[in-house]
Design a protein around this motif. Structure first.
Motif, PDB file in Angstrom:
ATOM      1  N   THR A 125       0.807  -1.277  -0.043  1.00 46.28           N
ATOM      2  CA  THR A 125       0.051  -0.040   0.029  1.00 46.28           C
ATOM      3  C   THR A 125       0.823   1.290   0.024  1.00 46.28           C
ATOM      4  O   THR A 125       1.810   1.262   0.219  1.00 46.28           O
ATOM      5  N   MET A 126       0.230   2.315  -0.371  1.00 44.14           N
ATOM      6  CA  MET A 126       0.908   3.730  -0.568  1.00 44.14           C
ATOM      7  C   MET A 126       0.829   4.272   0.893  1.00 44.14           C
ATOM      8  O   MET A 126      -0.274   4.576   1.334  1.00 44.14           O
ATOM      9  N   ALA A 127       1.891   4.917   1.319  1.00 45.63           N
ATOM     10  CA  ALA A 127       2.002   5.887   2.406  1.00 45.63           C
ATOM     11  C   ALA A 127       2.747   6.803   2.093  1.00 45.63           C
ATOM     12  O   ALA A 127       3.989   6.913   1.980  1.00 45.63           O
ATOM     13  N   LEU A 128       2.203   8.115   2.077  1.00 44.69           N
ATOM     14  CA  LEU A 128       3.109   9.573   1.847  1.00 44.69           C
ATOM     15  C   LEU A 128       3.376   9.925   3.048  1.00 44.69           C
ATOM     16  O   LEU A 128       2.946  10.397   3.743  1.00 44.69           O
ATOM     17  N   CYS A 129       4.795  10.513   3.188  1.00 47.41           N
ATOM     18  CA  CYS A 129       5.409  10.791   3.945  1.00 47.41           C
ATOM     19  C   CYS A 129       5.711  12.343   3.655  1.00 47.41           C
ATOM     20  O   CYS A 129       5.665  12.752   2.609  1.00 47.41           O
TER      21      CYS A 129
ATOM     22  N   GLU B 291     -13.219  -4.602  -8.771  1.00 45.90           N
ATOM     23  CA  GLU B 291     -13.434  -3.380  -9.481  1.00 45.90           C
ATOM     24  C   GLU B 291     -14.838  -3.850 -10.408  1.00 45.90           C
ATOM     25  O   GLU B 291     -14.981  -4.808 -10.845  1.00 45.90           O
ATOM     26  N   SER B 292     -15.524  -2.709 -10.409  1.00 43.40           N
ATOM     27  CA  SER B 292     -17.102  -2.891 -11.019  1.00 43.40           C
ATOM     28  C   SER B 292     -17.071  -1.744 -12.321  1.00 43.40           C
ATOM     29  O   SER B 292     -17.460  -2.546 -13.271  1.00 43.40           O
ATOM     30  N   ALA B 293     -16.556  -0.857 -12.142  1.00 43.05           N
ATOM     31  CA  ALA B 293     -16.709   0.213 -13.407  1.00 43.05           C
ATOM     32  C   ALA B 293     -15.431  -0.129 -14.452  1.00 43.05           C
ATOM     33  O   ALA B 293     -14.443  -0.842 -14.009  1.00 43.05           O
ATOM     34  N   GLU B 294     -15.879  -0.033 -15.507  1.00 41.29           N
ATOM     35  CA  GLU B 294     -14.722  -0.295 -16.761  1.00 41.29           C
ATOM     36  C   GLU B 294     -13.595   0.725 -16.648  1.00 41.29           C
ATOM     37  O   GLU B 294     -13.808   1.936 -16.161  1.00 41.29           O
ATOM     38  N   PRO B 295     -12.312   0.081 -16.489  1.00 42.16           N
ATOM     39  CA  PRO B 295     -11.214   0.927 -16.075  1.00 42.16           C
ATOM     40  C   PRO B 295     -11.143   1.872 -17.312  1.00 42.16           C
ATOM     41  O   PRO B 295     -11.438   1.679 -18.416  1.00 42.16           O
TER      42      PRO B 295
ATOM     43  N   ARG C 139       3.562   2.756  -6.532  1.00 40.46           N
ATOM     44  CA  ARG C 139       2.992   3.713  -5.743  1.00 40.46           C
ATOM     45  C   ARG C 139       2.296   4.610  -6.951  1.00 40.46           C
ATOM     46  O   ARG C 139       1.246   5.242  -6.851  1.00 40.46           O
ATOM     47  N   GLY C 140       3.034   4.788  -7.934  1.00 42.42           N
ATOM     48  CA  GLY C 140       2.615   5.844  -9.059  1.00 42.42           C
ATOM     49  C   GLY C 140       1.450   5.253  -9.692  1.00 42.42           C
ATOM     50  O   GLY C 140       0.349   5.974 -10.016  1.00 42.42           O
ATOM     51  N   LEU C 141       1.387   3.981  -9.975  1.00 41.01           N
ATOM     52  CA  LEU C 141       0.146   3.330 -10.664  1.00 41.01           C
ATOM     53  C   LEU C 141      -1.215   3.102  -9.548  1.00 41.01           C
ATOM     54  O   LEU C 141      -2.073   3.257 -10.198  1.00 41.01           O
ATOM     55  N   THR C 142      -0.673   2.946  -8.308  1.00 36.80           N
ATOM     56  CA  THR C 142      -1.608   2.771  -7.392  1.00 36.80           C
ATOM     57  C   THR C 142      -2.212   4.037  -7.233  1.00 36.80           C
ATOM     58  O   THR C 142      -3.693   4.233  -7.237  1.00 36.80           O
ATOM     59  N   ARG C 143      -1.644   5.387  -7.293  1.00 38.02           N
ATOM     60  CA  ARG C 143      -2.393   6.506  -7.191  1.00 38.02           C
ATOM     61  C   ARG C 143      -3.197   6.885  -8.546  1.00 38.02           C
ATOM     62  O   ARG C 143      -4.317   7.271  -8.509  1.00 38.02           O
ATOM     63  N   ALA C 144      -2.619   6.499  -9.612  1.00 40.43           N
ATOM     64  CA  ALA C 144      -3.648   6.617 -10.944  1.00 40.43           C
ATOM     65  C   ALA C 144      -4.659   5.766 -10.990  1.00 40.43           C
ATOM     66  O   ALA C 144      -5.883   5.925 -11.324  1.00 40.43           O
ATOM     67  N   GLU C 145      -4.542   4.579 -10.214  1.00 41.44           N
ATOM     68  CA  GLU C 145      -5.904   3.725 -10.099  1.00 41.44           C
ATOM     69  C   GLU C 145      -6.890   4.516  -9.134  1.00 41.44           C
ATOM     70  O   GLU C 145      -7.967   4.249  -9.481  1.00 41.44           O
ATOM     71  N   GLU C 146      -6.507   4.876  -8.061  1.00 37.86           N
ATOM     72  CA  GLU C 146      -7.161   5.518  -7.271  1.00 37.86           C
ATOM     73  C   GLU C 146      -7.926   6.699  -7.757  1.00 37.86           C
ATOM     74  O   GLU C 146      -9.113   7.272  -7.492  1.00 37.86           O
ATOM     75  N   GLU C 147      -7.117   7.610  -8.388  1.00 34.17           N
ATOM     76  CA  GLU C 147      -7.445   9.217  -8.729  1.00 34.17           C
ATOM     77  C   GLU C 147      -7.993   9.139 -10.130  1.00 34.17           C
ATOM     78  O   GLU C 147      -8.883   9.705 -10.604  1.00 34.17           O
TER      79      GLU C 147
ATOM     80  N   TYR D 291       2.680   8.524 -12.851  1.00 36.40           N
ATOM     81  CA  TYR D 291       1.156   8.887 -12.688  1.00 36.40           C
ATOM     82  C   TYR D 291       1.003   9.689 -13.690  1.00 36.40           C
ATOM     83  O   TYR D 291      -0.031   9.589 -14.622  1.00 36.40           O
ATOM     84  N   ASP D 292       1.773  10.523 -14.333  1.00 40.22           N
ATOM     85  CA  ASP D 292       1.377  11.544 -15.437  1.00 40.22           C
ATOM     86  C   ASP D 292       1.425  10.708 -16.769  1.00 40.22           C
ATOM     87  O   ASP D 292       0.838  11.068 -17.616  1.00 40.22           O
ATOM     88  N   GLU D 293       2.334   9.807 -16.520  1.00 36.57           N
ATOM     89  CA  GLU D 293       2.224   8.779 -18.083  1.00 36.57           C
ATOM     90  C   GLU D 293       0.913   8.228 -18.202  1.00 36.57           C
ATOM     91  O   GLU D 293       0.280   8.030 -19.208  1.00 36.57           O
ATOM     92  N   ALA D 294       0.173   7.568 -17.222  1.00 37.25           N
ATOM     93  CA  ALA D 294      -1.032   7.034 -17.178  1.00 37.25           C
ATOM     94  C   ALA D 294      -2.098   7.978 -17.470  1.00 37.25           C
ATOM     95  O   ALA D 294      -3.147   7.702 -18.221  1.00 37.25           O
TER      96      ALA D 294
END
Length: 367
Positions: free
Chosen positions: A10-14, A43-47, A71-79, A292-295
């Protein structure tokens, strides 16, 4: 859909941006997701986009590139609503197969891998599938369907070298000897890491050209035993500060620093907390934000093949002293900031090879 591997993080930001940039991030273990090897569970919605990633043999938990990409892709998944899946090869020979598995699935908008030891696999598979978008990080592969993100290794090395070169002369500072010698341990003999060493030497000698730099190459990013052996040899040759540019092999540098009671400098993701009494600072690479920016570009339709080289000027390279227990004199940090700002303001290009360092210092050095 094929999915691989078990353990998720999981992602934890310091807190904190420190000196020319640098975001401090830590990882914590989480319970494995229901879908092994996928970042999405239930997941239910189409990515908005699907991305497949083949990590290096160091795997997740490397406190470096693999973890930052995750972490970058996890953030992109969430946001941003993407979905990503990943695989962790146990040897470089598995990378080709894992890349092909993602492409043959037919549903991935982008397939990513990283580091020089994945380059030949990327060249082979991207040529076989010209309609698939590919991305490789920290090395360059030519291709109309490949985007290469290769940081400025010289910029990253320079950041670390400035601090090492000044601190190795700091009289009375704990663990510093009387010799003007610093070291660097690299993972592989590739152009990017040769540029890191060149930048490191330029930085170490920027204020005092008499500082000596020792460098060694492990030949692998996954051999901490050899990394430790090389670092120990450098400490025995008079180095009191060693840069870890060896990925997973560099964990051995930190072990050697602890055993020899000397200092080290990390690279990539903030590594200071791994040995806070011995790691002075980390020369950071903001890969989490870049991925994240690449996603986002993939979703927006602005993603393009080609080569990009983010560095200090773009805010992709910096350093951080957060989470280290070692208090570097503020005068040294101020001089480090001043040096990198001078390079940015005057658009000064750093040397890419050690053979270019002397001439560069003749023109730009301050001591």
């Amino acid at each position: 859909m094929k999915r691989w591997i078990a353990c998720l993080l999981t992602m934890a930001l310091c807190a904190g941006m420190t000196a020319c940039g640098g975001q401090d991030i830590t990882l914590e273990e989480s319970e494995p997701a229901a879908a092994s090897g996928s970042a999405a569970s239930g997941e239910s919605a189409e990515p908005t986009a699907k991305i497949g990633v083949v990590f290096t043999t160091s795997g997740l938990g490397d406190n470096n590139f693999n973890d930052m990409i995750y972490r970058g892709l996890t953030r992109a998944e969430e946001e941003l609503g993407i979905q990503f899946d990943y695989s962790e090869p146990s040897s470089n020979g598995e990378i080709v197969t894992m890349l092909r598995n993602f492409v043959q699935d037919g549903s991935y908008d982008l397939v990513i891998t990283l580091a020089a030891d994945s380059a030949s696999a990327m060249e082979e598979v991207s040529a076989e599938y010209p309609d698939q978008k590919f991305e490789i990080i920290d090395t360059t592969v030519e291709g109309d369907n490949v985007r290469s993100i290769m940081k400025s290794g010289a910029d990253q090395g320079f950041m670390a070298g400035i601090i090492a070169g000044m601190l190795t002369q700091e009289e009375g500072f704990d663990k510093i000897n009387s010799e003007k010698v610093v070291g660097a341990v690299m993972g592989m003999d590739v152009p990017l890491l040769r540029a890191v060493v060149a930048g490191y030497e330029a930085g170490a000698r920027y204020y005092d050209s008499e500082v000596q730099v020792i460098s060694s190459t492990v030949g692998s990013f996954g051999d901490p035993g050899k990394g430790k052996e090389m670092a120990t040899a450098q400490y025995n040759q008079g180095a009191d500060i060693i840069l870890n540019g060896a990925g997973g092999s560099g964990m051995g540098v930190f072990t050697a620093a602890e055993e020899q009671d000397k200092y080290a400098i990390g690279t990539g993701s903030n590594q200071n907390s791994l040995s806070p009494d011995h790691i002075l600072a980390t020369a950071t690479f903001e890969l989490e934000s870049l991925v994240y920016d690449e996603a986002k570009a993939l979703i927006d339709g602005t993603w393009e093949a080609g080569v990009v080289n983010p560095g200090m000027k773009e805010g992709a390279i910096g350093y951080t002293v957060a989470e280290s227990n070692i208090e570097i004199p503020q005068e040294i940090l101020d001089k480090a900031d001043a040096a990198c700002q001078t390079l940015i303001d005057n658009n000064i290009k750093l040397p890419e090879t050690v053979e270019e360092v002397d001439a560069w210092l003749e023109e730009y050095g301050q001591g």
